[in-house]
Design a protein around this motif. Sequence first.
Motif, PDB file in Angstrom:
ATOM      1  N   PRO A  97       0.803  -1.234   0.000  1.00  0.00           N
ATOM      2  CA  PRO A  97       0.000   0.000   0.000  1.00  0.00           C
ATOM      3  C   PRO A  97       0.831   1.278   0.000  1.00  0.00           C
ATOM      4  O   PRO A  97       0.489   2.239  -0.656  1.00  0.00           O
ATOM      5  CB  PRO A  97      -0.832  -0.115   1.282  1.00  0.00           C
ATOM      6  CG  PRO A  97      -0.922  -1.579   1.538  1.00  0.00           C
ATOM      7  CD  PRO A  97       0.381  -2.153   1.040  1.00  0.00           C
ATOM      8  N   GLU A  98       1.953   1.309   0.712  1.00  0.00           N
ATOM      9  CA  GLU A  98       2.767   2.513   0.765  1.00  0.00           C
ATOM     10  C   GLU A  98       3.979   2.437  -0.157  1.00  0.00           C
ATOM     11  O   GLU A  98       4.762   3.372  -0.242  1.00  0.00           O
ATOM     12  CB  GLU A  98       3.235   2.788   2.196  1.00  0.00           C
ATOM     13  CG  GLU A  98       4.225   1.799   2.750  1.00  0.00           C
ATOM     14  CD  GLU A  98       3.631   0.462   3.183  1.00  0.00           C
ATOM     15  OE1 GLU A  98       4.396  -0.496   3.304  1.00  0.00           O
ATOM     16  OE2 GLU A  98       2.408   0.369   3.387  1.00  0.00           O
ATOM     17  N   GLY A  99       4.150   1.333  -0.855  1.00  0.00           N
ATOM     18  CA  GLY A  99       5.347   1.142  -1.660  1.00  0.00           C
ATOM     19  C   GLY A  99       5.177   1.484  -3.126  1.00  0.00           C
ATOM     20  O   GLY A  99       4.077   1.666  -3.625  1.00  0.00           O
ATOM     21  N   GLU A 100       6.296   1.573  -3.785  1.00  0.00           N
ATOM     22  CA  GLU A 100       6.312   1.841  -5.219  1.00  0.00           C
ATOM     23  C   GLU A 100       6.668   0.589  -6.008  1.00  0.00           C
ATOM     24  O   GLU A 100       6.621   0.604  -7.216  1.00  0.00           O
ATOM     25  CB  GLU A 100       7.317   2.946  -5.527  1.00  0.00           C
ATOM     26  CG  GLU A 100       6.936   4.278  -4.925  1.00  0.00           C
ATOM     27  CD  GLU A 100       7.927   5.371  -5.282  1.00  0.00           C
ATOM     28  OE1 GLU A 100       8.764   5.152  -6.175  1.00  0.00           O
ATOM     29  OE2 GLU A 100       7.852   6.427  -4.658  1.00  0.00           O
ATOM     30  N   GLU A 101       7.059  -0.463  -5.318  1.00  0.00           N
ATOM     31  CA  GLU A 101       7.489  -1.694  -5.963  1.00  0.00           C
ATOM     32  C   GLU A 101       6.302  -2.611  -6.207  1.00  0.00           C
ATOM     33  O   GLU A 101       5.457  -2.790  -5.340  1.00  0.00           O
ATOM     34  CB  GLU A 101       8.521  -2.389  -5.069  1.00  0.00           C
ATOM     35  CG  GLU A 101       9.377  -3.352  -5.783  1.00  0.00           C
ATOM     36  CD  GLU A 101      10.547  -3.810  -4.922  1.00  0.00           C
ATOM     37  OE1 GLU A 101      11.455  -4.413  -5.499  1.00  0.00           O
ATOM     38  OE2 GLU A 101      10.536  -3.599  -3.701  1.00  0.00           O
ATOM     39  N   ALA A 102       6.228  -3.192  -7.413  1.00  0.00           N
ATOM     40  CA  ALA A 102       5.145  -4.104  -7.767  1.00  0.00           C
ATOM     41  C   ALA A 102       5.692  -5.529  -7.862  1.00  0.00           C
ATOM     42  O   ALA A 102       6.865  -5.739  -8.162  1.00  0.00           O
ATOM     43  CB  ALA A 102       4.515  -3.697  -9.090  1.00  0.00           C
ATOM     44  N   PHE A 103       4.818  -6.490  -7.600  1.00  0.00           N
ATOM     45  CA  PHE A 103       5.178  -7.904  -7.642  1.00  0.00           C
ATOM     46  C   PHE A 103       4.109  -8.674  -8.392  1.00  0.00           C
ATOM     47  O   PHE A 103       2.936  -8.306  -8.375  1.00  0.00           O
ATOM     48  CB  PHE A 103       5.275  -8.485  -6.218  1.00  0.00           C
ATOM     49  CG  PHE A 103       6.229  -7.752  -5.329  1.00  0.00           C
ATOM     50  CD1 PHE A 103       7.577  -8.060  -5.338  1.00  0.00           C
ATOM     51  CD2 PHE A 103       5.779  -6.754  -4.484  1.00  0.00           C
ATOM     52  CE1 PHE A 103       8.455  -7.380  -4.515  1.00  0.00           C
ATOM     53  CE2 PHE A 103       6.649  -6.073  -3.658  1.00  0.00           C
ATOM     54  CZ  PHE A 103       7.989  -6.384  -3.678  1.00  0.00           C
ATOM     55  N   ILE A 104       4.511  -9.777  -9.017  1.00  0.00           N
ATOM     56  CA  ILE A 104       3.557 -10.668  -9.681  1.00  0.00           C
ATOM     57  C   ILE A 104       3.410 -11.914  -8.825  1.00  0.00           C
ATOM     58  O   ILE A 104       4.398 -12.563  -8.471  1.00  0.00           O
ATOM     59  CB  ILE A 104       4.035 -11.045 -11.093  1.00  0.00           C
ATOM     60  CG1 ILE A 104       4.132  -9.792 -11.968  1.00  0.00           C
ATOM     61  CG2 ILE A 104       3.082 -12.068 -11.718  1.00  0.00           C
ATOM     62  CD1 ILE A 104       4.731 -10.031 -13.341  1.00  0.00           C
ATOM     63  N   LEU A 105       2.162 -12.227  -8.475  1.00  0.00           N
ATOM     64  CA  LEU A 105       1.854 -13.431  -7.705  1.00  0.00           C
ATOM     65  C   LEU A 105       1.066 -14.391  -8.577  1.00  0.00           C
ATOM     66  O   LEU A 105       0.226 -13.981  -9.379  1.00  0.00           O
ATOM     67  CB  LEU A 105       1.025 -13.083  -6.464  1.00  0.00           C
ATOM     68  CG  LEU A 105       1.615 -12.069  -5.489  1.00  0.00           C
ATOM     69  CD1 LEU A 105       0.631 -11.840  -4.336  1.00  0.00           C
ATOM     70  CD2 LEU A 105       2.956 -12.524  -4.959  1.00  0.00           C
ATOM     71  N   LYS A 106       1.330 -15.675  -8.404  1.00  0.00           N
ATOM     72  CA  LYS A 106       0.659 -16.729  -9.162  1.00  0.00           C
ATOM     73  C   LYS A 106      -0.289 -17.469  -8.233  1.00  0.00           C
ATOM     74  O   LYS A 106       0.098 -17.876  -7.134  1.00  0.00           O
ATOM     75  CB  LYS A 106       1.711 -17.695  -9.708  1.00  0.00           C
ATOM     76  CG  LYS A 106       1.178 -18.811 -10.566  1.00  0.00           C
ATOM     77  CD  LYS A 106       2.354 -19.634 -11.068  1.00  0.00           C
ATOM     78  CE  LYS A 106       1.962 -20.679 -12.059  1.00  0.00           C
ATOM     79  NZ  LYS A 106       3.141 -21.414 -12.567  1.00  0.00           N
ATOM     80  N   GLU A 107      -1.527 -17.636  -8.683  1.00  0.00           N
ATOM     81  CA  GLU A 107      -2.536 -18.344  -7.895  1.00  0.00           C
ATOM     82  C   GLU A 107      -2.390 -19.844  -8.146  1.00  0.00           C
ATOM     83  O   GLU A 107      -2.411 -20.288  -9.296  1.00  0.00           O
ATOM     84  CB  GLU A 107      -3.921 -17.867  -8.327  1.00  0.00           C
ATOM     85  CG  GLU A 107      -5.052 -18.487  -7.552  1.00  0.00           C
ATOM     86  CD  GLU A 107      -6.396 -18.013  -8.053  1.00  0.00           C
ATOM     87  OE1 GLU A 107      -6.720 -16.834  -7.886  1.00  0.00           O
ATOM     88  OE2 GLU A 107      -7.100 -18.842  -8.645  1.00  0.00           O
ATOM     89  N   ILE A 108      -2.224 -20.599  -7.064  1.00  0.00           N
ATOM     90  CA  ILE A 108      -2.134 -22.061  -7.178  1.00  0.00           C
ATOM     91  C   ILE A 108      -2.982 -22.692  -6.091  1.00  0.00           C
ATOM     92  O   ILE A 108      -3.433 -22.025  -5.167  1.00  0.00           O
ATOM     93  CB  ILE A 108      -0.675 -22.563  -7.074  1.00  0.00           C
ATOM     94  CG1 ILE A 108      -0.072 -22.197  -5.720  1.00  0.00           C
ATOM     95  CG2 ILE A 108       0.173 -22.036  -8.216  1.00  0.00           C
ATOM     96  CD1 ILE A 108       1.249 -22.867  -5.453  1.00  0.00           C
ATOM     97  N   GLN A 109      -3.194 -24.001  -6.204  1.00  0.00           N
ATOM     98  CA  GLN A 109      -3.900 -24.747  -5.157  1.00  0.00           C
ATOM     99  C   GLN A 109      -2.887 -25.604  -4.417  1.00  0.00           C
ATOM    100  O   GLN A 109      -2.050 -26.254  -5.023  1.00  0.00           O
ATOM    101  CB  GLN A 109      -4.987 -25.634  -5.755  1.00  0.00           C
ATOM    102  CG  GLN A 109      -6.177 -24.856  -6.258  1.00  0.00           C
ATOM    103  CD  GLN A 109      -7.310 -25.772  -6.702  1.00  0.00           C
ATOM    104  OE1 GLN A 109      -7.116 -26.949  -6.932  1.00  0.00           O
ATOM    105  NE2 GLN A 109      -8.485 -25.208  -6.808  1.00  0.00           N
ATOM    106  N   ASP A 110      -2.982 -25.581  -3.083  1.00  0.00           N
ATOM    107  CA  ASP A 110      -2.078 -26.410  -2.299  1.00  0.00           C
ATOM    108  C   ASP A 110      -2.638 -27.828  -2.206  1.00  0.00           C
ATOM    109  O   ASP A 110      -3.645 -28.157  -2.835  1.00  0.00           O
ATOM    110  CB  ASP A 110      -1.795 -25.793  -0.926  1.00  0.00           C
ATOM    111  CG  ASP A 110      -3.020 -25.745  -0.018  1.00  0.00           C
ATOM    112  OD1 ASP A 110      -4.079 -26.309  -0.366  1.00  0.00           O
ATOM    113  OD2 ASP A 110      -2.915 -25.130   1.063  1.00  0.00           O
TER     114      ASP A 110
END
Length: 85
Positions: A39-52
């Motif tokens: 929320p306060e950052g400028e850095e973006a990340f890509i997350l992958k949705e998986i099932q455990d």
Amino acid sequence: MEEENKSIEFTAEDGSVVSFTVISETRFNGFNYVLVCEPEGEEAFILKEIQDANEDIIYEMVDDDTEIDAVGEIFRADLEDIDLV
């Protein structure tokens, strides 16, 4: 009407919990991906949705450069005003 930002909580390997704001979502090669930032950052990340193993949906940080490049191109096309490195 203003759209409410979605958020995802990510538990790191050290057990700390970080809340991310979802910027965009996409589907690629049969998987769902989300582009998030702190929320306060400028850095973006890509997350992958998986099932455990219990078939619960979890998100993993994408760290494979080829996968980041491919999915990142989709997000770049959708979000011209965001600079993805």
